[in-house]
Write an enzyme that holds these catalytic residues in place. Sequence first.
Site, PDB file in Angstrom:
ATOM      1  N   SER A  36       0.805  -1.226   0.000  1.00 50.02           N
ATOM      2  CA  SER A  36       0.000   0.000   0.000  1.00 50.02           C
ATOM      3  C   SER A  36       0.837   1.276   0.000  1.00 50.02           C
ATOM      4  O   SER A  36       1.603   1.521  -0.916  1.00 50.02           O
ATOM      5  CB  SER A  36      -0.939  -0.085   1.203  1.00 50.02           C
ATOM      6  OG  SER A  36      -1.803   0.993   1.259  1.00 50.02           O
TER       7      SER A  36
ATOM      8  N   ASP B  79      -6.160   2.068  -3.090  1.00 44.49           N
ATOM      9  CA  ASP B  79      -7.396   1.868  -2.328  1.00 44.49           C
ATOM     10  C   ASP B  79      -7.723   3.081  -1.453  1.00 44.49           C
ATOM     11  O   ASP B  79      -8.740   3.098  -0.766  1.00 44.49           O
ATOM     12  CB  ASP B  79      -7.382   0.566  -1.504  1.00 44.49           C
ATOM     13  CG  ASP B  79      -6.242   0.492  -0.522  1.00 44.49           C
ATOM     14  OD1 ASP B  79      -5.438   1.437  -0.447  1.00 44.49           O
ATOM     15  OD2 ASP B  79      -6.142  -0.542   0.177  1.00 44.49           O
TER      16      ASP B  79
ATOM     17  N   GLU C  12     -12.079   5.960   6.500  1.00 46.70           N
ATOM     18  CA  GLU C  12     -11.037   6.400   7.415  1.00 46.70           C
ATOM     19  C   GLU C  12     -10.630   7.798   6.959  1.00 46.70           C
ATOM     20  O   GLU C  12     -10.726   8.117   5.770  1.00 46.70           O
ATOM     21  CB  GLU C  12      -9.838   5.459   7.335  1.00 46.70           C
ATOM     22  CG  GLU C  12     -10.176   4.065   7.833  1.00 46.70           C
ATOM     23  CD  GLU C  12      -8.941   3.170   7.969  1.00 46.70           C
ATOM     24  OE1 GLU C  12      -8.793   2.560   9.021  1.00 46.70           O
ATOM     25  OE2 GLU C  12      -8.134   3.101   7.030  1.00 46.70           O
TER      26      GLU C  12
ATOM     27  N   ARG D  54      -2.453   5.009  19.948  1.00 48.81           N
ATOM     28  CA  ARG D  54      -2.659   3.572  19.723  1.00 48.81           C
ATOM     29  C   ARG D  54      -1.435   2.986  19.016  1.00 48.81           C
ATOM     30  O   ARG D  54      -0.737   3.715  18.279  1.00 48.81           O
ATOM     31  CB  ARG D  54      -3.923   3.300  18.889  1.00 48.81           C
ATOM     32  CG  ARG D  54      -3.947   4.042  17.576  1.00 48.81           C
ATOM     33  CD  ARG D  54      -5.131   3.642  16.726  1.00 48.81           C
ATOM     34  NE  ARG D  54      -4.899   2.392  16.025  1.00 48.81           N
ATOM     35  CZ  ARG D  54      -4.185   2.280  14.904  1.00 48.81           C
ATOM     36  NH1 ARG D  54      -3.608   3.331  14.348  1.00 48.81           N
ATOM     37  NH2 ARG D  54      -4.039   1.113  14.337  1.00 48.81           N
ATOM     38  N   PRO D  55      -1.172   1.694  19.256  1.00 49.22           N
ATOM     39  CA  PRO D  55      -0.053   1.079  18.534  1.00 49.22           C
ATOM     40  C   PRO D  55      -0.460   0.873  17.081  1.00 49.22           C
ATOM     41  O   PRO D  55      -1.589   0.437  16.814  1.00 49.22           O
ATOM     42  CB  PRO D  55       0.133  -0.263  19.241  1.00 49.22           C
ATOM     43  CG  PRO D  55      -1.156  -0.544  19.934  1.00 49.22           C
ATOM     44  CD  PRO D  55      -1.861   0.757  20.158  1.00 49.22           C
TER      45      PRO D  55
ATOM     46  N   THR E   3       0.613  -1.477  11.242  1.00 46.23           N
ATOM     47  CA  THR E   3       1.405  -1.670  10.022  1.00 46.23           C
ATOM     48  C   THR E   3       2.847  -1.180  10.146  1.00 46.23           C
ATOM     49  O   THR E   3       3.653  -1.422   9.264  1.00 46.23           O
ATOM     50  CB  THR E   3       0.765  -0.925   8.823  1.00 46.23           C
ATOM     51  OG1 THR E   3       0.740   0.470   9.123  1.00 46.23           O
ATOM     52  CG2 THR E   3      -0.630  -1.407   8.537  1.00 46.23           C
TER      53      THR E   3
ATOM     54  N   ARG F 181       1.089   5.600  17.359  1.00 48.32           N
ATOM     55  CA  ARG F 181       0.587   6.808  16.700  1.00 48.32           C
ATOM     56  C   ARG F 181      -0.089   7.724  17.720  1.00 48.32           C
ATOM     57  O   ARG F 181      -0.817   7.252  18.595  1.00 48.32           O
ATOM     58  CB  ARG F 181      -0.434   6.459  15.633  1.00 48.32           C
ATOM     59  CG  ARG F 181       0.150   5.713  14.477  1.00 48.32           C
ATOM     60  CD  ARG F 181      -0.779   5.753  13.265  1.00 48.32           C
ATOM     61  NE  ARG F 181      -0.429   4.715  12.321  1.00 48.32           N
ATOM     62  CZ  ARG F 181       0.591   4.768  11.472  1.00 48.32           C
ATOM     63  NH1 ARG F 181       1.381   5.833  11.471  1.00 48.32           N
ATOM     64  NH2 ARG F 181       0.843   3.772  10.652  1.00 48.32           N
TER      65      ARG F 181
HETATM   66  P1  NG1 Z   1      -2.010   1.617  11.320  1.00 49.84           P
HETATM   67  O1  NG1 Z   1      -0.584   1.527  10.945  1.00 49.84           O
HETATM   68  O2  NG1 Z   1      -2.560   0.451  12.110  1.00 49.84           O
HETATM   69  O3  NG1 Z   1      -2.314   2.963  11.928  1.00 49.84           O
HETATM   70  C1  NG1 Z   1      -2.683   2.373   8.835  1.00 49.84           C
HETATM   71  C2  NG1 Z   1      -3.803   3.377   8.815  1.00 49.84           C
HETATM   72  C3  NG1 Z   1      -5.109   2.621   8.800  1.00 49.84           C
HETATM   73  C4  NG1 Z   1      -5.193   1.624   7.654  1.00 49.84           C
HETATM   74  C5  NG1 Z   1      -3.930   0.759   7.616  1.00 49.84           C
HETATM   75  C6  NG1 Z   1      -3.851  -0.147   6.418  1.00 49.84           C
HETATM   76  C7  NG1 Z   1      -3.950   5.570   9.911  1.00 49.84           C
HETATM   77  C8  NG1 Z   1      -3.877   6.336  11.172  1.00 49.84           C
HETATM   78  N1  NG1 Z   1      -3.773   4.252  10.001  1.00 49.84           N
HETATM   79  O4  NG1 Z   1      -2.856   1.553   9.966  1.00 49.84           O
HETATM   80  O5  NG1 Z   1      -6.153   3.544   8.743  1.00 49.84           O
HETATM   81  O6  NG1 Z   1      -5.432   2.273   6.444  1.00 49.84           O
HETATM   82  O7  NG1 Z   1      -2.741   1.554   7.679  1.00 49.84           O
HETATM   83  O8  NG1 Z   1      -3.320   0.432   5.284  1.00 49.84           O
HETATM   84  O9  NG1 Z   1      -4.180   6.180   8.869  1.00 49.84           O
HETATM   85 ZN    ZN Z   2      -3.542   1.167   0.159  1.00 46.89          ZN
END
Ligand code: NG1
Ligand code: ZN
Length: 546
Positions: free
Chosen positions: A69, A281, A371, A499-500, A503, A508
Amino acid sequence: MDSPLLQEIPILKLAEVHSKPDKQAMAYGTAGFRGKASKMDHIFFRMGMLAVLRSKMLKSAIGVMVTASHNPVLDNGVKLIDPCGEMLVESWEVIATGLANASNDDLVKELKKIVAKENIDLSQTATILLARDTRPSSLSLSNAVQDGISALGGTCRNYGLLTTPQLHYIVSCYNDGVKDADEDTYYKWFSSAFKTLVNEPPVNSNVTVDCANGVGAPKLNKLYEHIGANVIDIIIHNDGEGCGKLNEKCGADYVKIQQRAPIGLNMEPFHRYASFDGDADRIVYYSLDCDCNFVLLDGDKIASLITLYIKELLDESKVDVKLGMVQTAYANGNSTRYVTDTLNVMVACARTGVKHLHHKAVEFDIGVYFEANGHGTVTVKEECSNVIERAAKDDKLPAKQKDAAIKLKTFLDVINKTVGDAMSDMLAVEAILHAKGWSVREWAQLYTDLPNRQLKVTVADRTVIRTTDSERRTTSPEGLQEEIDKLVALFPNGRSFVRPSGTEDVVRVYAESDTQEHADSLAKKVSILIYEKAGGVGEKPKEESA
Ligand code: NG1
Ligand code: ZN
């Protein structure tokens, strides 16, 4: 009699080629496995095998997408797609993690364990639909998936390069009986729905799309060819053909987090710009106002626009169904207020990760979920589609009412209901702006974003942070939430949560307040708190001196 799985030799031979390094553990996270491509070959091989087991169990085709991604170009990732085009069910994420982390010696034992526990009939056939993004590592890693598929005797249909949402769509069509579904099926469906919506008169102003130097560029080009330059005018930027790198200083994530234009784009006031992420996406829009200030129209603004439009058409058509919107804790507070108070539409909050939003959205007859980063879509219950379709055909209804039902039906056709899709979301936005005769200016004015800031803090072990209430509050480390509350109370309209990441190996931090300065300061203070209370490593975040 021996089951096919007990033909251990071919499995072990291939497993040797795709051998797992010692002491390496990974978890199926927010969007599958993600990490440094050079360390993940064994994961791809094993996910090919897992997809075969899932396909045998569900007697349906399963998708496997090779992409990371919006992550940097040297990362890669893999995720499984369930039969209706939805994300892999959560209970199998645990199984995937177990298989990924089994030692080479325990691999066959782990496979047998899954077969026994899930009661899988190995005599069933298995079909896997495979696709990849444009990363340099994606071809060899998708070959590893193919090896995994053959190791367990599955059939692989390899679609080569696709956007993630294209594969989700194709998986759902295939399992609906359209066995020859492919990329063209996608273009034909979405271009025809869009043309029905906007053909008269065509869209007259152009939209510039930053494709993050990813797979979105060639695919958007094909969609554009199907729609026709006489209907929509698209200018593609960061198409991967030049020297720009995937997701580097470009793409939806960069634009959303940095709140600035991608590299090389000279923006003009009031023009429409959009950015996709690396696998297309996600989408965010942006523009410049008359004072050349950067104006971001993120996932929350897109969701608000879509919700407004659907609400208007439901009111006009008098179709009585339950419309709702789903966001995460990252949604801007003013978007939630706008949809709840002005549109009078119910808003639910889900944990980060589209699968959580999707699950909540399907509780509504029509569920709009996004999101803030631009990943989202609309779900529609089948009974609800039928009600709208009946109204669209009902000659006894007053013309205005019937017309609104027809518009709603066609609008919902332009949506990729399986998963968030930058291309289909873009068509939805373009169609709404066209229908309302709006420029980005009117759209941006639906509500004003509360200034906000997102930061990352590196800690030794991010799992020490545990959360509750859709990630809006922490339960561990002890006392952390009380400290965050104290900091939030110092700022007008303050809100902050941590939150942890699922990815990346970070925690964060999100903060919003009445001014950008305040949002920045709150985010900084909370970051320092996390560093101190949750085992920060590396350089400690510093408060900027006033
Ligand atoms: P994580 O790394 O869990 O915050 C990020 C995005 C999610 C989602 C995933 C998958 C933020 C804050 N977090 O997840 O919304 O899109 O990547 O790609 O944008
Ligand atoms: Zn993506």
